[in-house]
Design an enzyme around this catalytic site. Structure first.
Site, short mmCIF file in Angstrom:
data_model
loop_
_atom_site.label_atom_id
_atom_site.label_comp_id
_atom_site.label_asym_id
_atom_site.label_seq_id
_atom_site.Cartn_x
_atom_site.Cartn_y
_atom_site.Cartn_z
N ALA A 89 23.51 -40.90 69.05
CA ALA A 89 24.10 -39.57 68.85
C ALA A 89 24.05 -39.27 67.36
CB ALA A 89 25.54 -39.56 69.35
N GLY A 137 21.22 -54.01 67.96
CA GLY A 137 21.09 -55.45 68.21
C GLY A 137 21.41 -55.78 69.66
N TYR A 163 29.57 -39.02 56.16
CA TYR A 163 29.12 -38.81 57.54
C TYR A 163 27.61 -38.55 57.57
CZ TYR A 163 29.04 -36.68 62.24
OH TYR A 163 28.78 -36.38 63.55
N SER A 205 31.91 -42.53 66.41
CA SER A 205 32.03 -42.07 65.02
C SER A 205 33.07 -40.96 64.94
CB SER A 205 30.71 -41.51 64.47
OG SER A 205 30.90 -41.05 63.13
#
Ligand code: UDP
Length: 312
Positions: A114, A102, A145, A75
Site C-alpha cells: 500500500a 522477507g 511519510y 502505517s
C-alpha cells in the site's frame, strides 16, 4: 489460500480483510493498534477464517504455516498521526516493508504494498500519472511519510528484481468512508467532527488547494483487481473528481442544519497544492474506475460518523 494483512485493524486494512474473507481467503491480520482500532474488526472476530494478532511489523514478523499473499497496509496515514509518530512512521515504511517482504520471500508468497500519492509530494504536474517521479521535501515534516513510502516502493522493486518476489504496488489517493477515525485529523473527519460539535470548520490556508476523494468500496475493488493482475509497477487508484478544500467543506456543511461557519488557519508546511490521480493505467489494465460519487459517499460516511459521535 491464506493472506497476511499488516495494519489489518486500520481503516483500509479492515475493509481489505473483509473483502478477502468474502472472496474465500483465510486472513491473518497483524496490527500494533497505534492508529488501528479493535472496533474496526469486531464484526469479523467470529468469522472462522479470520484471526488477528497484536504485532509491530517493524520488528521481525513470525507467522507459522503457509501464506499465499502478504499485504502491507500498516502505517499511520493521516498527516496529524504521522507528525505525532514520525519515527514509527519511518520505521514501518522501511523496516516494516523489509520484514513483510522477507515474510513473502520465506513463504514463497505474493506481496502487495500500500503506497501513496504522497510519493508525488507537492506535484508540479496535475493530474499525476505513475511515471512522474514526484516533488518531495525529504527534510520537511511530511518527509517521514513520503520518504518512507518511496523507500518502501524501492525495496519492493528490489525484492521483485533481485529475489523474484511476485509484487504489486498501489498508490492510494485520498480515500474516505466508514471506519476513518473521527479524530484522525484529516479534512473529512475534522470537518464532520467540527460540524457535529458546533465548532467552526477549520480551513487551512485559503482552501484553494485541491484533493480528489475516493470512496472506500471503490478503492478496495481497485486493490483487489490489482492483487489479481500481474502488474509489478505502481498503479494509481483514486477518484479523479478534483475539488478545492473550501468547496469540500461547503459540501459537508450542507449536510447539517445550522452548520457552523468556516474559520481560516495557517496552511501546514509542504501541504500539496493539487492532488488528482491520472487513472488511465488502472482503467486500461484493471478495467477499473470509481463508481461512487461524492454525494453518495458522503451520505454513507456521515451516517457512520453520526452514529460514532452519538455513542461517544
Ligand atoms: N485541511 C483543512 N482543514 C482541516 C484538515 C485538513 O483545510 O481541518 C486541508 C489540509 O491542509 C490539506 C487537505 O485539507 O490541504 C487534505 O488534508 P488531509 O489531512 O485530509 O490529507 P492530505 O491529503 O494532506 O494527506
Amino acid at each position: 489460500m491464506r493472506a497476511v494483512v499488516t495494519g489489518g485493524a486500520g481503516f483500509l486494512g479492515s475493509h481489505l480483510c473483509e473483502r478477502l474473507l468474502a472472496e474465500g481467503w483465510d486472513v491473518l491480520a497483524l496490527d500494533n493498534l497505534v492508529t488501528g482500532v479493535d472496533s474496526n474488526i469486531e464484526h469479523l472476530m467470529k468469522h472462522p477464517k479470520f484471526r488477528i494478532a497484536r504485532a509491530d511489523v517493524s520488528n521481525y514478523i513470525d507467522v507459522a504455516g503457509p501464506v499465499e499473499y502478504v499485504l502491507h497496509f500498516a502505517s499511520p496515514a493521516s498527516p496529524v498521526d504521522y507528525l505525532k509518530l514520525p519515527i514509527p512512521t519511518l520505521k514501518v515504511g522501511a523496516l516494516g516493508t523489509h520484514n513483510a517482504l522477507g515474510l513473502a520471500l520465506a513463504k514463497n508468497a505474493k506481496f502487495f504494498l500500500a503506497s501513496t500519492s504522497e510519493c508525488y509530494g507537492d506535484p508540479e504536474i496535475s493530474p499525476q500519472h505513475e511515471e512522474y517521479w514526484g516533488h518531495v521535501n525529504p527534510v520537511g515534516p511530511r518527509g517521514v511519510y513520503d520518504e518512507a513510502k518511496r523507500y518502501a516502493e524501492a525495496m519492493t522493486m528490489a525484492y521483485h528484481r533481485f529475489h523474484g518476489v511476485d509484487t504489486r504496488i498501489v498508490r492510494i489517493f485520498n480515500t474516505y468512508g466508514p471506519r476513518m477515525r473521527l479524530n484522525d485529523g484529516r479534512a473529512l473527519p475534522n470537518f464532520v467532527f467540527q460540524a457535529l460539535s458546533g465548532k467552526p470548520l477549520t480551513i487551512y490556508g485559503d482552501g484553494q488547494q485541491t484533493r480528489s476523494f475516493c470512496y472506500v468500496s471503490d478503492l478496495i475493488e481497485g486493490i483487489y483487481r490489482l492483487m489479481m493482475s500481474d502488474e509489478h509497477l505502481p498503479v494509481n487508484i483514486g477518484n479523479p473528481q478534483e475539488i478545492t478544500i473550501l468547496e469540500f467543506a461547503e459540501r459537508i456543511r450542507k449536510h447539517f442544519e445550522n452548520a457552523p461557519p468556516l474559520v481560516f488557519e495557517p496552511l501546514p508546511q509542504d501541504d500539496p497544492k493539487r492532488r488528482c490521480p491520472d487513472i488511465t493505467k488502472a482503467k486500461r489494465i484493471l478495467k477499473w474506475e470509481p463508481k461512487v460519487g461524492l454525494e453518495e459517499g458522503l451520505n454513507l460516511t456521515l451516517a457512520y460518523f453520526k452514529q460514532v459521535f452519538s455513542k461517544r
